[in-house]
Write a protein that holds these residues in place. Structure first.
Motif, PDB file in Angstrom:
ATOM      1  N   THR A 216       0.849  -1.192   0.000  1.00 57.84           N
ATOM      2  CA  THR A 216       0.000   0.000   0.000  1.00 57.84           C
ATOM      3  C   THR A 216       0.884   1.241   0.000  1.00 57.84           C
ATOM      4  O   THR A 216       2.072   1.180   0.338  1.00 57.84           O
ATOM      5  CB  THR A 216      -0.897   0.023   1.237  1.00 57.84           C
ATOM      6  N   LEU A 217       0.301   2.358  -0.353  1.00 59.84           N
ATOM      7  CA  LEU A 217       1.060   3.613  -0.321  1.00 59.84           C
ATOM      8  C   LEU A 217       1.576   3.886   1.089  1.00 59.84           C
ATOM      9  O   LEU A 217       2.721   4.328   1.262  1.00 59.84           O
ATOM     10  CB  LEU A 217       0.206   4.772  -0.826  1.00 59.84           C
ATOM     11  N   GLU A 218       0.755   3.632   2.088  1.00 60.73           N
ATOM     12  CA  GLU A 218       1.167   3.851   3.480  1.00 60.73           C
ATOM     13  C   GLU A 218       2.355   2.964   3.847  1.00 60.73           C
ATOM     14  O   GLU A 218       3.321   3.419   4.461  1.00 60.73           O
ATOM     15  CB  GLU A 218      -0.005   3.587   4.442  1.00 60.73           C
ATOM     16  N   ALA A 219       2.282   1.695   3.461  1.00 58.53           N
ATOM     17  CA  ALA A 219       3.366   0.759   3.782  1.00 58.53           C
ATOM     18  C   ALA A 219       4.657   1.153   3.081  1.00 58.53           C
ATOM     19  O   ALA A 219       5.744   1.084   3.673  1.00 58.53           O
ATOM     20  CB  ALA A 219       2.965  -0.669   3.401  1.00 58.53           C
ATOM     21  N   VAL A 220       4.556   1.579   1.835  1.00 60.88           N
ATOM     22  CA  VAL A 220       5.743   1.988   1.088  1.00 60.88           C
ATOM     23  C   VAL A 220       6.361   3.235   1.717  1.00 60.88           C
ATOM     24  O   VAL A 220       7.582   3.309   1.916  1.00 60.88           O
ATOM     25  CB  VAL A 220       5.412   2.217  -0.405  1.00 60.88           C
ATOM     26  N   ALA A 221       5.528   4.207   2.041  1.00 61.40           N
ATOM     27  CA  ALA A 221       6.035   5.438   2.664  1.00 61.40           C
ATOM     28  C   ALA A 221       6.729   5.118   3.984  1.00 61.40           C
ATOM     29  O   ALA A 221       7.845   5.595   4.244  1.00 61.40           O
ATOM     30  CB  ALA A 221       4.889   6.428   2.881  1.00 61.40           C
ATOM     31  N   THR A 222       6.098   4.300   4.815  1.00 59.49           N
ATOM     32  CA  THR A 222       6.681   3.932   6.105  1.00 59.49           C
ATOM     33  C   THR A 222       8.014   3.210   5.911  1.00 59.49           C
ATOM     34  O   THR A 222       9.010   3.534   6.569  1.00 59.49           O
ATOM     35  CB  THR A 222       5.699   3.043   6.900  1.00 59.49           C
ATOM     36  N   ALA A 223       8.046   2.242   5.011  1.00 55.16           N
ATOM     37  CA  ALA A 223       9.280   1.481   4.770  1.00 55.16           C
ATOM     38  C   ALA A 223      10.400   2.369   4.238  1.00 55.16           C
ATOM     39  O   ALA A 223      11.575   2.125   4.517  1.00 55.16           O
ATOM     40  CB  ALA A 223       9.012   0.330   3.810  1.00 55.16           C
ATOM     41  N   ALA A 224      10.041   3.389   3.475  1.00 56.55           N
ATOM     42  CA  ALA A 224      11.049   4.297   2.917  1.00 56.55           C
ATOM     43  C   ALA A 224      11.441   5.392   3.896  1.00 56.55           C
ATOM     44  O   ALA A 224      12.393   6.137   3.649  1.00 56.55           O
ATOM     45  CB  ALA A 224      10.527   4.920   1.624  1.00 56.55           C
ATOM     46  N   GLY A 225      10.701   5.506   4.979  1.00 60.08           N
ATOM     47  CA  GLY A 225      11.002   6.535   5.969  1.00 60.08           C
ATOM     48  C   GLY A 225      10.582   7.931   5.533  1.00 60.08           C
ATOM     49  O   GLY A 225      11.223   8.909   5.900  1.00 60.08           O
ATOM     50  N   VAL A 226       9.508   8.001   4.750  1.00 58.70           N
ATOM     51  CA  VAL A 226       8.982   9.299   4.316  1.00 58.70           C
ATOM     52  C   VAL A 226       7.488   9.352   4.645  1.00 58.70           C
ATOM     53  O   VAL A 226       6.859   8.323   4.894  1.00 58.70           O
ATOM     54  CB  VAL A 226       9.197   9.568   2.807  1.00 58.70           C
ATOM     55  N   SER A 227       6.940  10.534   4.634  1.00 62.43           N
ATOM     56  CA  SER A 227       5.508  10.676   4.867  1.00 62.43           C
ATOM     57  C   SER A 227       4.748  10.237   3.620  1.00 62.43           C
ATOM     58  O   SER A 227       5.312  10.178   2.524  1.00 62.43           O
ATOM     59  CB  SER A 227       5.168  12.126   5.191  1.00 62.43           C
ATOM     60  N   LYS A 228       3.463   9.963   3.800  1.00 59.72           N
ATOM     61  CA  LYS A 228       2.640   9.633   2.637  1.00 59.72           C
ATOM     62  C   LYS A 228       2.622  10.814   1.676  1.00 59.72           C
ATOM     63  O   LYS A 228       2.650  10.623   0.458  1.00 59.72           O
ATOM     64  CB  LYS A 228       1.227   9.240   3.058  1.00 59.72           C
ATOM     65  N   GLY A 229       2.617  12.037   2.211  1.00 56.89           N
ATOM     66  CA  GLY A 229       2.685  13.228   1.362  1.00 56.89           C
ATOM     67  C   GLY A 229       3.981  13.274   0.561  1.00 56.89           C
ATOM     68  O   GLY A 229       3.980  13.675  -0.601  1.00 56.89           O
ATOM     69  N   GLY A 230       5.074  12.841   1.191  1.00 58.82           N
ATOM     70  CA  GLY A 230       6.355  12.776   0.477  1.00 58.82           C
ATOM     71  C   GLY A 230       6.310  11.769  -0.655  1.00 58.82           C
ATOM     72  O   GLY A 230       6.840  12.010  -1.740  1.00 58.82           O
ATOM     73  N   LEU A 231       5.668  10.636  -0.399  1.00 59.40           N
ATOM     74  CA  LEU A 231       5.513   9.641  -1.456  1.00 59.40           C
ATOM     75  C   LEU A 231       4.674  10.224  -2.590  1.00 59.40           C
ATOM     76  O   LEU A 231       5.038  10.105  -3.761  1.00 59.40           O
ATOM     77  CB  LEU A 231       4.840   8.378  -0.904  1.00 59.40           C
ATOM     78  N   LEU A 232       3.569  10.879  -2.229  1.00 58.81           N
ATOM     79  CA  LEU A 232       2.667  11.419  -3.249  1.00 58.81           C
ATOM     80  C   LEU A 232       3.315  12.566  -4.033  1.00 58.81           C
ATOM     81  O   LEU A 232       2.929  12.820  -5.170  1.00 58.81           O
ATOM     82  CB  LEU A 232       1.352  11.865  -2.610  1.00 58.81           C
TER      83      LEU A 232
END
Length: 182
Positions: free
Chosen positions: A28-44
């Motif tokens: 999920t987007l949340e899981a990817v953001a967490t694993a990468a150490g960035v916020s969901k906003g950073g991922l988006l």
């Protein structure tokens, strides 16, 4: 090829890791953001949607595959020997991207299927250019696929030994040189 920004590369690596270790549903987007150490906003910021993240992964795979084809075409031992020798899962960036794309492809993701087909076509074209016979090039691809499958899914225990690889490369050389028998 210019290097992607560090955050973008971390996001792609996290996406690949989750796909490979936990599957598509867990990515999920949340899981990817967490694993990468960035916020969901950073991922988006880098990938506006999950589809954009998949597209980013497929572009990454195509870039890695294109680099591999270029190396294959310039290999001193020839494209066929390079392909067979390198058909071993070594957990490289290319290997990890292939497995991740395969996971998505199994879920009928069209972008993943297209990227994998493009990658395979690049290898086939390089082999056909060397051996001049599309059927022989396909046979070499299948030999490499078997080695890759054996190493990727059977572990190091089943990977080809140096002696086995030398024997296979001898057979490939005979095929490339036009004589399939000893």
């Amino acid at each position: 090829m210019p290097r992607p920004p560090a955050a973008r590369a971390k996001l792609l690596d996290a996406f690949i890791t989750i796909l490979n270790e936990q599957g598509e549903r867990a990515a999920t987007l949340e899981a990817v953001a967490t694993a990468a150490g960035v916020s969901k906003g950073g991922l988006l910021y880098h990938f506006g949607s999950k589809d954009a993240l998949v597209d980013g992964l497929m572009a990454h795979l195509v870039d890695l595959a294109d680099e591999d084809v270029a190396t294959m075409r310039q290999a001193p031992e020839g494209a066929a020997a390079y392909y067979v020798r390198s058909s071993n899962f070594e957990d490289s960036a290319l290997d990890r991207a292939i497995v991740a794309a395969t996971r998505l492809s199994q879920g009928e993701n069209a972008a993943a299927q297209q990227a994998l087909l493009r990658m395979q076509q690049g290898w086939l074209d390089a082999l056909t250019d060397e051996v001049r016979d599309p059927a022989v090039a396909r046979a070499i691809i299948l030999l490499g696929d078997g080695l890759y499958y054996r190493a990727a899914f059977g572990g190091k225990v089943l990977a080809a030994s140096t002696e086995e690889m030398d024997d296979l490369l001898g057979i490939v050389r005979r095929i490339v040189d036009g004589g399939a028998t000893a």
